[in-house]
Design a protein around this motif. Structure first.
Motif, PDB file in Angstrom:
ATOM      1  N   THR A  87      32.613  62.237  60.531  1.00 41.90           N
ATOM      2  CA  THR A  87      32.864  63.037  61.723  1.00 41.90           C
ATOM      3  C   THR A  87      31.771  64.096  61.828  1.00 41.90           C
ATOM      4  O   THR A  87      30.975  64.278  60.900  1.00 41.90           O
ATOM      5  CB  THR A  87      34.233  63.761  61.646  1.00 41.90           C
ATOM      6  OG1 THR A  87      34.167  64.762  60.613  1.00 41.90           O
ATOM      7  CG2 THR A  87      35.370  62.791  61.371  1.00 41.90           C
ATOM      8  N   SER A  88      31.770  64.822  62.922  1.00 45.93           N
ATOM      9  CA  SER A  88      30.805  65.919  63.090  1.00 45.93           C
ATOM     10  C   SER A  88      31.419  67.268  62.712  1.00 45.93           C
ATOM     11  O   SER A  88      30.814  68.306  62.963  1.00 45.93           O
ATOM     12  CB  SER A  88      30.332  65.962  64.548  1.00 45.93           C
ATOM     13  OG  SER A  88      31.426  66.267  65.399  1.00 45.93           O
ATOM     14  N   ASP A  92      29.071  70.490  62.838  1.00 44.26           N
ATOM     15  CA  ASP A  92      29.310  71.505  63.874  1.00 44.26           C
ATOM     16  C   ASP A  92      29.482  72.883  63.241  1.00 44.26           C
ATOM     17  O   ASP A  92      28.950  73.875  63.738  1.00 44.26           O
ATOM     18  CB  ASP A  92      30.553  71.162  64.697  1.00 44.26           C
ATOM     19  CG  ASP A  92      30.392  69.900  65.522  1.00 44.26           C
ATOM     20  OD1 ASP A  92      29.250  69.435  65.716  1.00 44.26           O
ATOM     21  OD2 ASP A  92      31.434  69.358  65.968  1.00 44.26           O
ATOM     22  N   ASN A  95      26.186  74.226  61.959  1.00 45.73           N
ATOM     23  CA  ASN A  95      25.354  74.737  63.050  1.00 45.73           C
ATOM     24  C   ASN A  95      25.732  76.173  63.395  1.00 45.73           C
ATOM     25  O   ASN A  95      24.870  76.969  63.767  1.00 45.73           O
ATOM     26  CB  ASN A  95      25.477  73.848  64.289  1.00 45.73           C
ATOM     27  CG  ASN A  95      24.703  72.560  64.152  1.00 45.73           C
ATOM     28  OD1 ASN A  95      23.757  72.469  63.386  1.00 45.73           O
ATOM     29  ND2 ASN A  95      25.125  71.541  64.881  1.00 45.73           N
ATOM     30  N   GLN A  96      27.023  76.493  63.286  1.00 47.96           N
ATOM     31  CA  GLN A  96      27.491  77.857  63.563  1.00 47.96           C
ATOM     32  C   GLN A  96      27.125  78.828  62.453  1.00 47.96           C
ATOM     33  O   GLN A  96      26.806  79.982  62.715  1.00 47.96           O
ATOM     34  CB  GLN A  96      29.027  77.863  63.689  1.00 47.96           C
ATOM     35  CG  GLN A  96      29.543  77.864  65.081  1.00 47.96           C
ATOM     36  CD  GLN A  96      31.054  78.036  65.063  1.00 47.96           C
ATOM     37  OE1 GLN A  96      31.775  77.228  64.493  1.00 47.96           O
ATOM     38  NE2 GLN A  96      31.524  79.079  65.699  1.00 47.96           N
ATOM     39  N   ASN A 106      27.281  66.329  54.753  1.00 48.50           N
ATOM     40  CA  ASN A 106      28.159  66.440  55.919  1.00 48.50           C
ATOM     41  C   ASN A 106      29.632  66.285  55.520  1.00 48.50           C
ATOM     42  O   ASN A 106      30.453  65.889  56.325  1.00 48.50           O
ATOM     43  CB  ASN A 106      27.782  65.380  56.960  1.00 48.50           C
ATOM     44  CG  ASN A 106      27.956  63.975  56.439  1.00 48.50           C
ATOM     45  OD1 ASN A 106      28.092  63.752  55.248  1.00 48.50           O
ATOM     46  ND2 ASN A 106      27.933  63.007  57.333  1.00 48.50           N
ATOM     47  N   HIS A 128      39.209  73.251  63.505  1.00 46.80           N
ATOM     48  CA  HIS A 128      38.425  72.143  64.067  1.00 46.80           C
ATOM     49  C   HIS A 128      38.879  70.815  63.457  1.00 46.80           C
ATOM     50  O   HIS A 128      39.058  69.820  64.175  1.00 46.80           O
ATOM     51  CB  HIS A 128      36.935  72.386  63.808  1.00 46.80           C
ATOM     52  CG  HIS A 128      36.017  71.424  64.467  1.00 46.80           C
ATOM     53  ND1 HIS A 128      35.175  71.769  65.484  1.00 46.80           N
ATOM     54  CD2 HIS A 128      35.802  70.115  64.248  1.00 46.80           C
ATOM     55  CE1 HIS A 128      34.474  70.715  65.865  1.00 46.80           C
ATOM     56  NE2 HIS A 128      34.836  69.702  65.120  1.00 46.80           N
ATOM     57  N   HIS A 132      40.724  67.738  65.523  1.00 47.39           N
ATOM     58  CA  HIS A 132      39.579  66.858  65.789  1.00 47.39           C
ATOM     59  C   HIS A 132      39.923  65.719  66.747  1.00 47.39           C
ATOM     60  O   HIS A 132      39.162  65.434  67.684  1.00 47.39           O
ATOM     61  CB  HIS A 132      39.056  66.300  64.470  1.00 47.39           C
ATOM     62  CG  HIS A 132      37.920  65.341  64.629  1.00 47.39           C
ATOM     63  ND1 HIS A 132      36.676  65.734  65.070  1.00 47.39           N
ATOM     64  CD2 HIS A 132      37.848  64.005  64.443  1.00 47.39           C
ATOM     65  CE1 HIS A 132      35.882  64.676  65.138  1.00 47.39           C
ATOM     66  NE2 HIS A 132      36.569  63.620  64.763  1.00 47.39           N
ATOM     67  N   LYS A 135      40.519  66.693  70.602  1.00 54.67           N
ATOM     68  CA  LYS A 135      39.299  66.888  71.392  1.00 54.67           C
ATOM     69  C   LYS A 135      38.718  65.554  71.818  1.00 54.67           C
ATOM     70  O   LYS A 135      38.179  65.427  72.915  1.00 54.67           O
ATOM     71  CB  LYS A 135      38.293  67.683  70.574  1.00 54.67           C
ATOM     72  CG  LYS A 135      38.761  69.109  70.362  1.00 54.67           C
ATOM     73  CD  LYS A 135      37.809  69.873  69.469  1.00 54.67           C
ATOM     74  CE  LYS A 135      38.351  71.264  69.303  1.00 54.67           C
ATOM     75  NZ  LYS A 135      38.425  71.719  67.974  1.00 54.67           N
TER      76      LYS A 135
END
Length: 138
Positions: A87-88, A92, A95-96, A106, A128, A132, A135
């Motif tokens: 998954t991302s 994600d 990145n934050q 990951n 998140h 998941h 979304k």
């Protein structure tokens, strides 16, 4: 062992009891964060706590809203929180907060024993993961 909420599965309780003291305290803190976040996040529903790959794992079986979150001990010491690597979710989050954590590709974030956990930031990761699939469904 101060487990809140109490363990329902004796195998999970035994797994937590087997963790070294400092790592166990960090993992119990993450466990409480997962449960509190689930309780305060709409549409997540009750969690199932079980063992997956020998690690405590948290799933949303009633709503199927989330991706599995696991807790464990990385080979290099300390303790960790893991998300599904396909998954991302972690990308994600990274990145934050690119420089705030020790990332394992990951799939995970590693912590040092006794380290103060930035619960506000980690709550975002947990939320998140627990939402998941919501979304993705729209």
């Amino acid at each position: 062992m101060d487990a809140k909420p109490p363990f329902k599965d004796p195998d999970v309780a035994a797994k937590f009891a087997s963790f070294p003291g400092a790592a166990r305290q960090g993992l119990l803190t993450l466990r409480r964060l997962i449960y509190r976040t689930a309780e305060t996040t709409p549409r997540v529903g009750p969690l199932e706590e079980t063992l997956k790959w020998g690690q405590p794992a948290y799933l949303t079986p009633q709503t199927k809203s989330g991706s599995t979150i696991r807790l464990g001990l990385p080979k290099g010491g300390g303790f960790a929180i893991y998300t599904h690597c396909q998954t991302s979710i972690l990308a994600d989050f990274q990145n934050q907060f690119p420089d705030d954590f020790i990332y394992e590709g990951n799939r995970g974030i590693h912590f040092r024993d006794g380290e103060a956990l930035p619960l506000d930031k980690l709550r975002l990761l947990v939320r998140h993961a627990l939402t998941h699939h919501l979304k993705r469904r729209g």
